[in-house]
Design a protein around this motif. Sequence first.
Motif, PDB file in Angstrom:
ATOM      1  N   LEU B  46       0.824  -1.206   0.000  1.00 46.65           N
ATOM      2  CA  LEU B  46       0.000   0.000   0.000  1.00 46.65           C
ATOM      3  C   LEU B  46       0.865   1.266   0.000  1.00 46.65           C
ATOM      4  CD1 LEU B  46      -2.772  -0.997   2.587  1.00 46.65           C
ATOM      5  CD2 LEU B  46      -2.931  -1.014   0.091  1.00 46.65           C
ATOM      6  N   ILE B  47       1.708   1.413   1.032  1.00 43.96           N
ATOM      7  CA  ILE B  47       2.456   2.645   1.205  1.00 43.96           C
ATOM      8  C   ILE B  47       3.663   2.364   2.095  1.00 43.96           C
ATOM      9  CG2 ILE B  47       1.049   3.308   3.205  1.00 43.96           C
ATOM     10  CD1 ILE B  47       1.350   6.252   2.326  1.00 43.96           C
ATOM     11  N   TYR B  48       4.750   3.145   1.901  1.00 49.36           N
ATOM     12  CA  TYR B  48       5.817   3.035   2.869  1.00 49.36           C
ATOM     13  C   TYR B  48       6.477   4.379   3.140  1.00 49.36           C
ATOM     14  CZ  TYR B  48      10.296   3.027   0.239  1.00 49.36           C
ATOM     15  OH  TYR B  48      11.406   3.361  -0.489  1.00 49.36           O
ATOM     16  N   PHE B  49       7.008   4.485   4.348  1.00 48.35           N
ATOM     17  CA  PHE B  49       7.677   5.665   4.855  1.00 48.35           C
ATOM     18  C   PHE B  49       9.134   5.302   5.137  1.00 48.35           C
ATOM     19  CE2 PHE B  49       3.837   8.129   5.761  1.00 48.35           C
ATOM     20  CZ  PHE B  49       2.874   7.137   5.884  1.00 48.35           C
ATOM     21  N   GLN B  50      10.027   6.186   4.733  1.00 46.88           N
ATOM     22  CA  GLN B  50      11.448   5.996   5.006  1.00 46.88           C
ATOM     23  C   GLN B  50      12.012   7.308   5.536  1.00 46.88           C
ATOM     24  OE1 GLN B  50      13.803   3.429   4.984  1.00 46.88           O
ATOM     25  NE2 GLN B  50      15.084   5.065   5.804  1.00 46.88           N
ATOM     26  N   GLY B  51      12.276   7.333   6.832  1.00 52.88           N
ATOM     27  CA  GLY B  51      12.857   8.519   7.444  1.00 52.88           C
ATOM     28  C   GLY B  51      12.016   9.752   7.157  1.00 52.88           C
ATOM     29  N   ASN B  52      12.685  10.809   6.729  1.00 55.17           N
ATOM     30  CA  ASN B  52      12.002  12.068   6.434  1.00 55.17           C
ATOM     31  C   ASN B  52      11.668  12.227   4.959  1.00 55.17           C
ATOM     32  OD1 ASN B  52      12.123  13.012   9.123  1.00 55.17           O
ATOM     33  ND2 ASN B  52      14.268  13.581   8.832  1.00 55.17           N
ATOM     34  N   SER B  53      11.892  11.182   4.175  1.00 60.33           N
ATOM     35  CA  SER B  53      11.590  11.251   2.742  1.00 60.33           C
ATOM     36  C   SER B  53      10.086  11.235   2.514  1.00 60.33           C
ATOM     37  CB  SER B  53      12.225  10.061   2.011  1.00 60.33           C
ATOM     38  OG  SER B  53      13.621  10.042   2.191  1.00 60.33           O
ATOM     39  N   ALA B  54       9.687  11.731   1.350  1.00 57.87           N
ATOM     40  CA  ALA B  54       8.269  11.671   0.987  1.00 57.87           C
ATOM     41  C   ALA B  54       7.847  10.203   0.884  1.00 57.87           C
ATOM     42  CB  ALA B  54       8.037  12.372  -0.347  1.00 57.87           C
ATOM     43  N   PRO B  55       6.688   9.848   1.428  1.00 60.22           N
ATOM     44  CA  PRO B  55       6.257   8.453   1.389  1.00 60.22           C
ATOM     45  C   PRO B  55       5.974   7.980  -0.031  1.00 60.22           C
ATOM     46  CG  PRO B  55       4.497   9.856   2.229  1.00 60.22           C
ATOM     47  CD  PRO B  55       5.709  10.709   2.136  1.00 60.22           C
ATOM     48  N   ASP B  56       6.170   6.707  -0.249  1.00 60.67           N
ATOM     49  CA  ASP B  56       5.802   6.069  -1.518  1.00 60.67           C
ATOM     50  C   ASP B  56       4.357   5.602  -1.392  1.00 60.67           C
ATOM     51  OD1 ASP B  56       7.162   3.241  -3.452  1.00 60.67           O
ATOM     52  OD2 ASP B  56       5.315   4.399  -3.661  1.00 60.67           O
ATOM     53  N   LYS B  57       3.458   6.294  -2.054  1.00 61.30           N
ATOM     54  CA  LYS B  57       2.030   6.018  -1.957  1.00 61.30           C
ATOM     55  C   LYS B  57       1.518   5.217  -3.153  1.00 61.30           C
ATOM     56  CE  LYS B  57       1.214  10.486   0.302  1.00 61.30           C
ATOM     57  NZ  LYS B  57       0.398  11.727   0.282  1.00 61.30           N
ATOM     58  N   SER B  58       2.421   4.657  -3.917  1.00 64.20           N
ATOM     59  CA  SER B  58       2.040   4.078  -5.201  1.00 64.20           C
ATOM     60  C   SER B  58       1.077   2.897  -5.097  1.00 64.20           C
ATOM     61  CB  SER B  58       3.293   3.651  -5.967  1.00 64.20           C
ATOM     62  OG  SER B  58       4.003   2.654  -5.242  1.00 64.20           O
ATOM     63  N   GLY B  59       0.973   2.278  -3.931  1.00 59.97           N
ATOM     64  CA  GLY B  59       0.100   1.123  -3.788  1.00 59.97           C
ATOM     65  C   GLY B  59      -1.293   1.430  -3.269  1.00 59.97           C
ATOM     66  N   LEU B  60      -1.550   2.657  -2.873  1.00 63.22           N
ATOM     67  CA  LEU B  60      -2.876   2.992  -2.340  1.00 63.22           C
ATOM     68  C   LEU B  60      -3.931   2.816  -3.433  1.00 63.22           C
ATOM     69  CD1 LEU B  60      -2.081   6.153  -0.181  1.00 63.22           C
ATOM     70  CD2 LEU B  60      -2.369   3.784   0.575  1.00 63.22           C
ATOM     71  N   PRO B  61      -4.990   2.052  -3.167  1.00 62.91           N
ATOM     72  CA  PRO B  61      -5.945   1.699  -4.221  1.00 62.91           C
ATOM     73  C   PRO B  61      -6.890   2.829  -4.624  1.00 62.91           C
ATOM     74  CG  PRO B  61      -6.583   0.691  -2.141  1.00 62.91           C
ATOM     75  CD  PRO B  61      -5.252   1.328  -1.917  1.00 62.91           C
ATOM     76  N   SER B  62      -7.110   3.797  -3.758  1.00 59.98           N
ATOM     77  CA  SER B  62      -7.990   4.903  -4.103  1.00 59.98           C
ATOM     78  C   SER B  62      -7.695   6.065  -3.169  1.00 59.98           C
ATOM     79  CB  SER B  62      -9.464   4.495  -3.973  1.00 59.98           C
ATOM     80  OG  SER B  62      -9.865   4.462  -2.623  1.00 59.98           O
ATOM     81  N   ASP B  63      -8.304   7.221  -3.483  1.00 58.19           N
ATOM     82  CA  ASP B  63      -8.073   8.393  -2.633  1.00 58.19           C
ATOM     83  C   ASP B  63      -8.806   8.292  -1.307  1.00 58.19           C
ATOM     84  OD1 ASP B  63     -10.265  10.633  -4.568  1.00 58.19           O
ATOM     85  OD2 ASP B  63     -10.665   8.793  -3.443  1.00 58.19           O
TER      86      ASP B  63
END
Lengths: 113, 114
Positions: B46-63
């Motif tokens: 779904l999503i991942y967070f790494q430190g202070n970087s912008a999260p990778d939201k590419s897996g979120l299925p909808s808004d």
Amino acid sequence: GESVGLHLPTLSVQEGDNSIINCAYSNSASDYFIWYKQESGKGPQFIIDIRSNMDKRQGQRVTVLLNKTVKHLSLQIAATQPGDSAVYFCAENNHNQGGKLIFGQGTELSVKP
Amino acid sequence: GAGVSQSPSNKVTEKGKDVELRCDPISGHTALYWYRQRLGQGLEFLIYFQGNSAPDKSGLPSDRFSAERTGESVSTLTIQRTQQEDSAVYLCASSSGQGDQPQHFGDGTRLSIL
């Protein structure tokens, strides 16, 4: 698209036998692979991992083999025990795509006493 | 030591309601991940967070899906206006880095939408 799949959805073995669970992956750029064990109602439990610069890695009663030529991964469990009964997932990662893992569908291992 | 903790362990709600799921990662882990697992299937990123970087939201299925993380600690996954197809187990994992570090999972939140 990218996919990680398993050859056998179910595997039944006799207690004490060795088990082999197979996995095929389609992304040749993947450089990290990991096996998880999932028991009913629990989250996946890390078993063993391997990087693409290796072709074999051993842990306690488990061995992972990686064949990059045919994009195949396997998990071998020695002297399988009833407590090994669970669903086993392989997963892959391409470090250029960040940390997300792409999971296969899982193989259910059933150990008969 | 303490592993990844998720709450609630089970959540039943009516279609159209909002839900919030919580994840407490392993202390010191900089990376945090959310996955969804439908019955009898593998995990979907779904999503991942790494430190202070912008999260990778590419897996979120909808808004309707969103997630937040406070520093390198707790994360919440929010699903707005829930639909029946949102019924699944939502799993959180953390790791000491991204990529080639094993992710350690919690036991998930089983979400059922009536």
